[in-house]
Design an enzyme around this catalytic site. Sequence first.
Site, PDB file in Angstrom:
ATOM      1  N   GLY A  46       0.856  -1.254   0.125  1.00 19.48           N
ATOM      2  CA  GLY A  46       0.027  -0.139  -0.162  1.00 19.48           C
ATOM      3  C   GLY A  46       0.814   1.313  -0.196  1.00 19.48           C
ATOM      4  O   GLY A  46       2.051   1.192   0.280  1.00 19.48           O
ATOM      5  N   GLN A  51       3.301   9.791   2.369  1.00 20.73           N
ATOM      6  CA  GLN A  51       4.629   9.142   2.113  1.00 20.73           C
ATOM      7  C   GLN A  51       5.492   9.744   0.877  1.00 20.73           C
ATOM      8  O   GLN A  51       6.572   9.809   0.810  1.00 20.73           O
ATOM      9  CB  GLN A  51       4.618   7.753   1.869  1.00 20.73           C
ATOM     10  N   CYS A  92       7.586  -0.922   6.298  1.00 21.42           N
ATOM     11  CA  CYS A  92       6.913   0.363   5.712  1.00 21.42           C
ATOM     12  C   CYS A  92       8.128   0.713   4.534  1.00 21.42           C
ATOM     13  O   CYS A  92       9.149   0.934   5.046  1.00 21.42           O
ATOM     14  CB  CYS A  92       6.914   1.264   6.686  1.00 21.42           C
ATOM     15  N   LEU A  93       7.595   1.440   3.532  1.00 22.17           N
ATOM     16  CA  LEU A  93       8.293   1.883   2.571  1.00 22.17           C
ATOM     17  C   LEU A  93       9.060   3.232   2.933  1.00 22.17           C
ATOM     18  O   LEU A  93      10.282   3.499   2.478  1.00 22.17           O
ATOM     19  CB  LEU A  93       7.500   2.193   1.381  1.00 22.17           C
ATOM     20  N   HIS A 134      -2.631   0.586   8.826  1.00 23.74           N
ATOM     21  CA  HIS A 134      -1.272   1.313   8.381  1.00 23.74           C
ATOM     22  C   HIS A 134      -1.146   2.645   7.971  1.00 23.74           C
ATOM     23  O   HIS A 134      -0.550   3.522   8.078  1.00 23.74           O
ATOM     24  CB  HIS A 134      -0.338   0.244   8.100  1.00 23.74           C
ATOM     25  N   GLU A 135      -2.075   2.445   6.787  1.00 24.41           N
ATOM     26  CA  GLU A 135      -2.051   3.527   5.650  1.00 24.41           C
ATOM     27  C   GLU A 135      -2.933   4.784   6.372  1.00 24.41           C
ATOM     28  O   GLU A 135      -2.440   6.065   6.242  1.00 24.41           O
ATOM     29  CB  GLU A 135      -2.833   3.219   4.404  1.00 24.41           C
ATOM     30  N   HIS A 138      -0.570   6.685   8.533  1.00 25.44           N
ATOM     31  CA  HIS A 138       0.136   7.603   7.782  1.00 25.44           C
ATOM     32  C   HIS A 138      -0.656   9.025   7.427  1.00 25.44           C
ATOM     33  O   HIS A 138       0.182  10.064   7.689  1.00 25.44           O
ATOM     34  CB  HIS A 138       0.504   7.166   6.394  1.00 25.44           C
TER      35      HIS A 138
HETATM   36  O1  GNR Z   1       4.550  -2.687   1.727  1.00 24.97           O
HETATM   37  C1  GNR Z   1       3.985  -2.857   2.987  1.00 24.97           C
HETATM   38  N1  GNR Z   1       3.694  -3.986   3.412  1.00 24.97           N
HETATM   39  C2  GNR Z   1       3.186  -3.987   4.960  1.00 24.97           C
HETATM   40  C3  GNR Z   1       3.242  -5.155   5.433  1.00 24.97           C
HETATM   41  C4  GNR Z   1       2.801  -5.332   6.707  1.00 24.97           C
HETATM   42  C5  GNR Z   1       1.772  -4.472   7.213  1.00 24.97           C
HETATM   43  C6  GNR Z   1       1.753  -3.077   6.626  1.00 24.97           C
HETATM   44  C7  GNR Z   1       2.530  -3.107   5.083  1.00 24.97           C
HETATM   45  S1  GNR Z   1       2.020  -1.343   4.226  1.00 24.97           S
HETATM   46  C8  GNR Z   1       3.783  -1.529   3.498  1.00 24.97           C
HETATM   47  C9  GNR Z   1       4.093  -0.362   2.315  1.00 24.97           C
HETATM   48  C10 GNR Z   1       3.732   1.016   3.149  1.00 24.97           C
HETATM   49  O2  GNR Z   1       4.864   1.555   3.676  1.00 24.97           O
HETATM   50  N2  GNR Z   1       2.773   1.455   3.483  1.00 24.97           N
HETATM   51  O3  GNR Z   1       2.435   2.748   3.983  1.00 24.97           O
HETATM   52 NI    NI Z   2       4.165   2.620   5.599  1.00 25.33          NI
END
Ligand code: GNR
Ligand code: NI
Length: 167
Positions: A46, A51, A92-93, A134-135, A138
Amino acid sequence: MTILSILKFPDPRLHTVAKPVAVVDERVRTIVRDMAQTMYEANGVGLAATQVDIHERIVVVDASEARTSYQVFINPEIIAQSMEKKEWEEGCLSVPEVYDIVARPDRIRVRALNEHGEAFELDCDELLAVCLQHEIDHLNGKVFVQHLSSLKQNRIKTKLKKQQAQS
Ligand code: GNR
Ligand code: NI
């Protein structure tokens, strides 16, 4: 289409609270397409607009194995969540090479607009539920490491500052 550059923790811009999208128009659809391309290029599940330094409430997610179609969530809101929590190893990226366990509600119901500005609701579980929470964090200026102890957060800050000094 454009690959956008991804902010890296502890960049203070990651803590900006994103504003709701007022109108879903071509401008927003261009952001969505660029975000999707950026997510695929980075192999992410995601991506939140925060980000890529765009402080509007826009998320793209592709939790599929095939990674052939993504879902768009504009102004997403969690309208219900399970009492049960589940632990999941998150990455997280914006926090490269850091993975740790976070506990979150196991199932959620999300309300959002799609890329045509139409409202929809979706019941989510498994990776999709984890990823959307998680998103949405953010968009609220919260990075997943903020769910960890301050000791761990400090270690991660040191590690990422070293990584960034080397690159
Ligand atoms: O690529 C992603 N993998 C992931 C794995 C477990 C829980 C959340 C994520 S999101 C992350 C991409 C990202 O940083 N999204 O904000
Ligand atoms: Ni993330």
